[in-house]
Design a protein around this motif. Structure first.
Motif, PDB file in Angstrom:
ATOM      1  N   TYR A   5      26.152  60.880  72.194  1.00  0.00           N
ATOM      2  CA  TYR A   5      25.005  60.748  73.085  1.00  0.00           C
ATOM      3  C   TYR A   5      25.410  60.894  74.548  1.00  0.00           C
ATOM      4  CZ  TYR A   5      22.366  59.301  69.035  1.00  0.00           C
ATOM      5  OH  TYR A   5      21.744  59.280  67.823  1.00  0.00           O
TER       6      TYR A   5
ATOM      7  N   ALA B  24      23.764  63.356  77.253  1.00  0.00           N
ATOM      8  CA  ALA B  24      23.340  62.937  78.589  1.00  0.00           C
ATOM      9  C   ALA B  24      23.921  63.865  79.655  1.00  0.00           C
ATOM     10  CB  ALA B  24      23.767  61.492  78.849  1.00  0.00           C
TER      11      ALA B  24
ATOM     12  N   ALA C 282      16.928  60.219  81.603  1.00  0.00           N
ATOM     13  CA  ALA C 282      17.546  60.871  80.443  1.00  0.00           C
ATOM     14  C   ALA C 282      18.875  60.205  80.101  1.00  0.00           C
ATOM     15  CB  ALA C 282      17.757  62.353  80.724  1.00  0.00           C
ATOM     16  N   THR C 283      19.662  59.903  81.119  1.00  0.00           N
ATOM     17  CA  THR C 283      20.957  59.265  80.881  1.00  0.00           C
ATOM     18  C   THR C 283      20.782  57.892  80.245  1.00  0.00           C
ATOM     19  OG1 THR C 283      21.880  60.439  82.765  1.00  0.00           O
ATOM     20  CG2 THR C 283      23.106  58.536  81.957  1.00  0.00           C
TER      21      THR C 283
ATOM     22  N   LEU D  52      19.386  58.214  76.614  1.00  0.00           N
ATOM     23  CA  LEU D  52      20.348  58.743  75.652  1.00  0.00           C
ATOM     24  C   LEU D  52      21.495  57.772  75.376  1.00  0.00           C
ATOM     25  CD1 LEU D  52      20.435  62.470  76.720  1.00  0.00           C
ATOM     26  CD2 LEU D  52      19.658  61.571  74.542  1.00  0.00           C
ATOM     27  N   ILE D  53      21.734  56.863  76.292  1.00  0.00           N
ATOM     28  CA  ILE D  53      22.805  55.898  76.066  1.00  0.00           C
ATOM     29  C   ILE D  53      22.285  54.653  75.356  1.00  0.00           C
ATOM     30  CG2 ILE D  53      24.410  54.315  77.219  1.00  0.00           C
ATOM     31  CD1 ILE D  53      24.958  56.537  79.222  1.00  0.00           C
TER      32      ILE D  53
END
Length: 105
Positions: free
Chosen positions: A2, A6, A45-46, A49-50
């Motif tokens: 992931y 990212a 988004a980062t 996704l984390i």
């Protein structure tokens, strides 16, 4: 896995956002809007996704533990029910006295 996604999202947003920033360079409001939007999209988004996979794994594990506990409690209840029912008295299982016993009291 992931984290790589990212990073891919940041690169893709940069490929789209940098040319738009160059076009919007003359207008201050448009430049500010595009810059703010790029920062928001990259950060969102980062973070998604984390942390989204971690949250989903946590919920899945909690649900599995709850199901495991329910099965364990059901097994205990079944074992306790057969032990008490094995003595031949349904009154002991339900915790109530028989109607005949309540009339004589």
């Amino acid at each position: 896995d992931y984290i790589v996604k990212a990073l891919e999202a940041m690169v893709l947003v940069s490929f789209v956002g940098v040319p738009v920033l160059i076009i919007a360079n003359d207008n201050r409001e448009a430049f500010f809007f595009v810059t703010s939007g790029l920062i928001f999209v990259v950060c969102s988004a980062t973070l998604c996704l984390i942390f989204a996979p971690k949250i989903s794994m946590h919920r899945k594990r909690r649900r599995e533990l709850k199901e495991k506990k329910a099965k364990k409690d059901a097994a205990k209840a079944a074992a306790a029910g057969t032990d008490v029912a094995g003595s031949g008295s349904k009154a002991a299982v339900s915790g109530r006295s028989s109607p005949a016993g309540s009339l004589s009291s």
